[in-house]
Design a protein around this motif. Structure first.
Motif, PDB file in Angstrom:
ATOM      1  N   MET A   1      38.688  38.952  30.088  1.00 26.41           N
ATOM      2  CA  MET A   1      38.235  37.601  30.439  1.00 26.41           C
ATOM      3  C   MET A   1      38.469  37.284  31.913  1.00 26.41           C
ATOM      4  N   GLY A   2      39.530  37.836  32.487  1.00 23.67           N
ATOM      5  CA  GLY A   2      39.796  37.609  33.900  1.00 23.67           C
ATOM      6  C   GLY A   2      38.665  38.128  34.768  1.00 23.67           C
ATOM      7  N   GLU A   3      38.157  39.316  34.442  1.00 27.18           N
ATOM      8  CA  GLU A   3      37.055  39.889  35.219  1.00 27.18           C
ATOM      9  C   GLU A   3      35.769  39.094  35.005  1.00 27.18           C
ATOM     10  N   ILE A   4      35.534  38.633  33.785  1.00 29.23           N
ATOM     11  CA  ILE A   4      34.332  37.822  33.534  1.00 29.23           C
ATOM     12  C   ILE A   4      34.376  36.552  34.378  1.00 29.23           C
ATOM     13  N   LEU A   5      35.531  35.891  34.425  1.00 31.51           N
ATOM     14  CA  LEU A   5      35.647  34.679  35.230  1.00 31.51           C
ATOM     15  C   LEU A   5      35.483  34.995  36.716  1.00 31.51           C
ATOM     16  N   LYS A   6      36.075  36.084  37.171  1.00 31.75           N
ATOM     17  CA  LYS A   6      35.946  36.456  38.580  1.00 31.75           C
ATOM     18  C   LYS A   6      34.493  36.640  38.964  1.00 31.75           C
ATOM     19  N   TYR A   7      33.747  37.368  38.142  1.00 35.82           N
ATOM     20  CA  TYR A   7      32.342  37.618  38.477  1.00 35.82           C
ATOM     21  C   TYR A   7      31.491  36.363  38.300  1.00 35.82           C
TER      22      TYR A   7
ATOM     23  N   TYR B   1      38.710  32.100  26.125  1.00 37.60           N
ATOM     24  CA  TYR B   1      39.142  32.786  24.908  1.00 37.60           C
ATOM     25  C   TYR B   1      37.984  33.159  23.992  1.00 37.60           C
ATOM     26  N   GLU B   2      37.091  32.243  23.719  1.00 35.11           N
ATOM     27  CA  GLU B   2      36.036  32.465  22.737  1.00 35.11           C
ATOM     28  C   GLU B   2      34.955  33.419  23.261  1.00 35.11           C
ATOM     29  N   GLY B   3      34.270  34.064  22.318  1.00 40.56           N
ATOM     30  CA  GLY B   3      33.223  35.013  22.682  1.00 40.56           C
ATOM     31  C   GLY B   3      31.830  34.398  22.750  1.00 40.56           C
ATOM     32  N   LYS B   4      31.603  33.295  22.038  1.00 39.98           N
ATOM     33  CA  LYS B   4      30.287  32.655  22.047  1.00 39.98           C
ATOM     34  C   LYS B   4      30.132  31.828  23.315  1.00 39.98           C
TER      35      LYS B   4
ATOM     36  N   SER C   1      42.520  37.141  25.292  1.00 42.08           N
ATOM     37  CA  SER C   1      41.473  37.058  24.283  1.00 42.08           C
ATOM     38  C   SER C   1      41.418  38.382  23.532  1.00 42.08           C
ATOM     39  N   THR C   2      40.443  38.511  22.643  1.00 42.07           N
ATOM     40  CA  THR C   2      40.281  39.748  21.881  1.00 42.07           C
ATOM     41  C   THR C   2      39.169  40.594  22.490  1.00 42.07           C
TER      42      THR C   2
ATOM     43  N   ILE D   1      30.782  27.027  34.023  1.00 46.85           N
ATOM     44  CA  ILE D   1      31.031  27.962  35.115  1.00 46.85           C
ATOM     45  C   ILE D   1      32.454  28.494  35.077  1.00 46.85           C
ATOM     46  N   ARG D   2      33.441  27.619  34.785  1.00 46.63           N
ATOM     47  CA  ARG D   2      34.826  28.093  34.802  1.00 46.63           C
ATOM     48  C   ARG D   2      35.341  28.457  33.412  1.00 46.63           C
ATOM     49  N   LEU D   3      34.420  28.531  32.429  1.00 52.46           N
ATOM     50  CA  LEU D   3      34.719  29.030  31.086  1.00 52.46           C
ATOM     51  C   LEU D   3      35.820  28.247  30.373  1.00 52.46           C
ATOM     52  N   LEU D   4      35.688  26.917  30.400  1.00 49.58           N
ATOM     53  CA  LEU D   4      36.573  26.062  29.629  1.00 49.58           C
ATOM     54  C   LEU D   4      35.861  25.687  28.338  1.00 49.58           C
TER      55      LEU D   4
END
Length: 363
Positions: free
Chosen positions: A329-335, A236-239, A302-303, A200-203
């Motif tokens: 990535m900030g927006e992805i985490l926010k949503y 950071y990662e895309g997968k 990230s890239t 959920i928190r993208l760690l």
């Protein structure tokens, strides 16, 4: 079980002015008398072995006499800032027993062992390069996990507390086989919750050596908890599966433990519990989380390729158009956090089976 590939060398992202302001607001940005680069001036080193004479991948460094005196004094001062708000009365009772350097991994940290000469109690802290990804990870861990974290940032240097526990790979190899059925069931439950929290928190990159198992004796039994110790791969990662510990081959024994110890309905229940607790933490730290995520939205950690890959995958799971529109990535985490908050009250084991939100069975 997948053999996931991690980016071989994640770049170190600088601390933005906005993130510096955030850290100052919450007393994380504190002037210290030594920098990471100062510790790189060592003259030589020896390999550090464990009790079984196996190379730990740490080396013990040494300095010339003059520099060692200066560095020791500065590190003891850092200890007082870190643990007692800079009270110098304890300085005569502190000794820097060892300075170790790790050449493995991205952060290449220094591990400092400080001992109280009056009672021989000692503790560790780490000196690292201040990487924005790691700082976002530390702050999110502090707010969204059950554990508080102590760290300081000054310019390009990060001071990070030691997280005590048994390294996951060592626990799986040497301790897990000795656990009884009840303990294994409890550990399996904790791994399900840990997996959900990281996702959920993208760690990312929670392979077995990047988390610790913390045993606590409670009356007539031992309680086990799982804590992340490496926050380098925050957002950071895309997968997408890199943010899910269950998909690393290093965690195969833990995944097998879950499959053998817990029924599918209980797995869904534990995921629901963790989501509910996360939402409560989000409400408790609402303004602070919002400020941190706002820093991430204005930052590049990230890239473009990773952002595109991750937002596409999460959109396919959730069908939430916000992910498709995310620019970083900030927006992805926010949503991700907003999606969790909107949906957690309606998430129960029955709905999980119907909706298949962002979950995946361990079976």
């Amino acid at each position: 079980m997948q053999d996931l590939k991690i980016s071989k060398k994640k770049p170190s992202f600088p601390i933005s002015a906005k993130l510096h302001d955030y850290l100052s607001r919450y007393n994380r940005n504190v002037k210290i008398p030594i920098f990471y680069d100062d510790l790189l001036r060592f003259q030589g080193s020896i390999v550090v072995y464990d009790k079984d004479e196996i190379d730990t991948l740490w080396i013990r460094v040494y300095y010339n006499e003059f520099e060692r005196q200066e560095i020791d004094a500065a590190l003891k001062k850092v200890y007082t800032i870190f643990h007692s708000d800079g009270n110098e009365n304890i300085l005569p009772f502190l000794n820097v027993d060892a300075i170790d350097y790790c050449t493995f991994g991205n952060s290449k940290p220094f591990r400092i062992k400080v001992r109280n000469v009056l009672n021989d109690n000692y503790t560790y802290f780490y000196v690292k390069i201040a990487d924005a990804s790691r700082i976002y990870g530390l702050e999110l861990e502090h707010m969204l996990s059950p554990y508080n974290l102590n760290f300081l940032v000054y310019k390009n240097t990060l001071i990070e507390e030691h997280i005590a526990g048994i390294p996951g790979d060592e626990f799986i190899k040497n301790f897990l086989p000795k656990c009884d059925k009840s303990e294994k069931s409890q550990i399996a439950k904790e791994f399900v919750k840990f997996n959900e929290r990281c996702m959920i928190r993208l760690l990312g990159d929670m392979r077995s050596y990047n988390y610790v198992i913390v045993p606590t004796h409670d009356f007539d039994h031992v309680v086990y908890k799982i804590r992340a110790i490496d926050f380098d791969q925050q957002s950071y990662e895309g997968k997408f599966n890199i943010y899910r510990p269950q998909f690393f081959k290093e965690n195969y024994e833990m995944v097998k433990l879950v499959a053998n110890s817990i029924q599918k309905m209980s797995i869904d229940q534990y995921k629901t519990e963790e989501r509910s607790i996360l939402v409560k933490r989000l409400k408790s730290f609402h303004k602070r989380v919002a400020r941190l995520v706002n820093c991430m939205e204005l930052d590049e950690i990230s890239t473009k390729e990773h952002v595109k890959m991750l937002k596409t995958t999460i959109f396919e799971y959730t069908h939430d158009i916000n992910f498709k529109k995310s620019k970083n990535m900030g927006e992805i985490l926010k949503y991700s956090l907003e999606f969790l908050t909107r949906n957690y009250e309606n998430v129960n084991p029955e709905n999980l089976r119907k909706k298949r939100n962002v979950n995946s069975s361990f079976r």
